[in-house]
Structures are given as structure tokens and as C-alpha cells.
Design a protein around this motif. Structure first.
Motif: not given
Length: 159
Positions: A38-44, A74-81
Motif C-alpha cells: 500500500s505504501n512502497p515509497v515509505s522507507e519504514e 520492491m522495484g515493481q512496487m516502486g513503479g506501481f507507486a
């Protein structure tokens, strides 16, 4: 005989809370997975995801024999974000049997560009996912998953 029965009942009273605690821990580990989706750009969230998912984790979405690694997801979810900034992956139901946790999820979002080649012109989607996570030693080691992406494409491409 009474002593044996009393010992058995006492042992069961000790074991049941321990099993329930282990299940709660495994379900909490799996919840971290969806917090990241739901929030892959969050570093936490990214750090918690890396801690919850084994380094050699396998993502299995079909019978091709191809798997996705933790870093690839993780890379795919960064793109989705970037494509779907309001993506939310909610856990609707979580069922556990042994070390396997089954999740019925609901993903919603509004792409700001073409989704798998379909230009949704700002239309949103709502899809179901079913995932089976195997947890060993406190980490998710394998995830079988099915998402209704064709349903998402129908929704964003509808006139």
C-alpha cells in the motif's frame, strides 16, 4: 489416572496460548507485506518488508516456473507507486493453518497513466487477490498469489 489427566489438561493450557501467540506473530509478519504494497515509497515500510520477507523469498504467480525475488517485487512496487499513487492493498480476511497464512485482499487505485497498456483516463479499479504465504522462522519464505488484473483492465478501460 487423575494425575495424568490433570497433567494433560495443564500441558494443553500452556501450549494453546503459545500456539495462538505464534499465529499472531506470523499474521503480524504477513500484515507488514500488505503495508508495504500500500505504501512502497515509505522507507519504514520498505525496511519492515525486507525484515519480514526472507532474502531468498519466492513469489509464485503462475505455473511457468518463473519466480520473482524480494528485490524484483520492491522495484515493481516502486513503479506501481508512481503509476498508481493511491494504491491501497487492504487485508479483508486472514486465515492461518500451521505456518501458512491465506489472505483475501482488496486492491484499489486510480492509475495516472496507462495500466498494462490500457489508458484508463483517470478511472479507478477495485480487484480481489488471494495469497498463500508460508512463514518459517519468523520470515515469509514463499508466496503464491493471484490478482484479478484483467478485472482492473476492464474497469479502467470501460467507457
Amino acid at each position: 489416572m487423575m494425575i495424568i489427566r490433570a497433567l494433560a489438561v495443564g500441558f494443553a493450557l500452556l501450549i494453546v496460548p503459545m500456539a495462538e501467540s505464534a499465529q499472531a506473530d506470523e499474521q503480524a509478519t504477513v500484515q507488514v507485506f500488505y503495508d508495504f504494497l500500500s505504501n512502497p515509497v515509505s522507507e519504514e515500510n520498505a525496511a519492515a518488508f525486507k525484515a519480514a520477507v526472507a532474502e531468498d523469498w519466492e513469489s509464485i504467480g503462475d505455473y511457468s516456473g518463473e519466480t520473482k525475488s524480494r528485490e524484483e517485487l520492491m522495484g515493481q512496487m516502486g513503479g506501481f507507486a508512481q503509476l498508481i499513487p493511491d494504491l491501497n492493498w487492504a487485508v479483508e480476511e486472514m486465515i492461518q493453518s500451521g505456518n501458512q497464512v491465506v489472505v483475501r485482499g482488496r486492491a484499489t487505485g486510480t492509475p495516472n497513466g496507462p495500466l498494462f497498456g490500457v489508458d484508463g483516463k483517470g478511472k479507478g479499479f477495485e480487484i480481489m487477490s488471494i495469497d498463500i504465504h508460508t512463514v518459517e522462522g519468523g520470515s515469509i519464505v514463499r508466496t503464491y498469489h493471484v490478482e484479478d488484473w484483467s478485472g482492473a483492465l476492464r474497469q479502467v478501460g470501460a467507457d
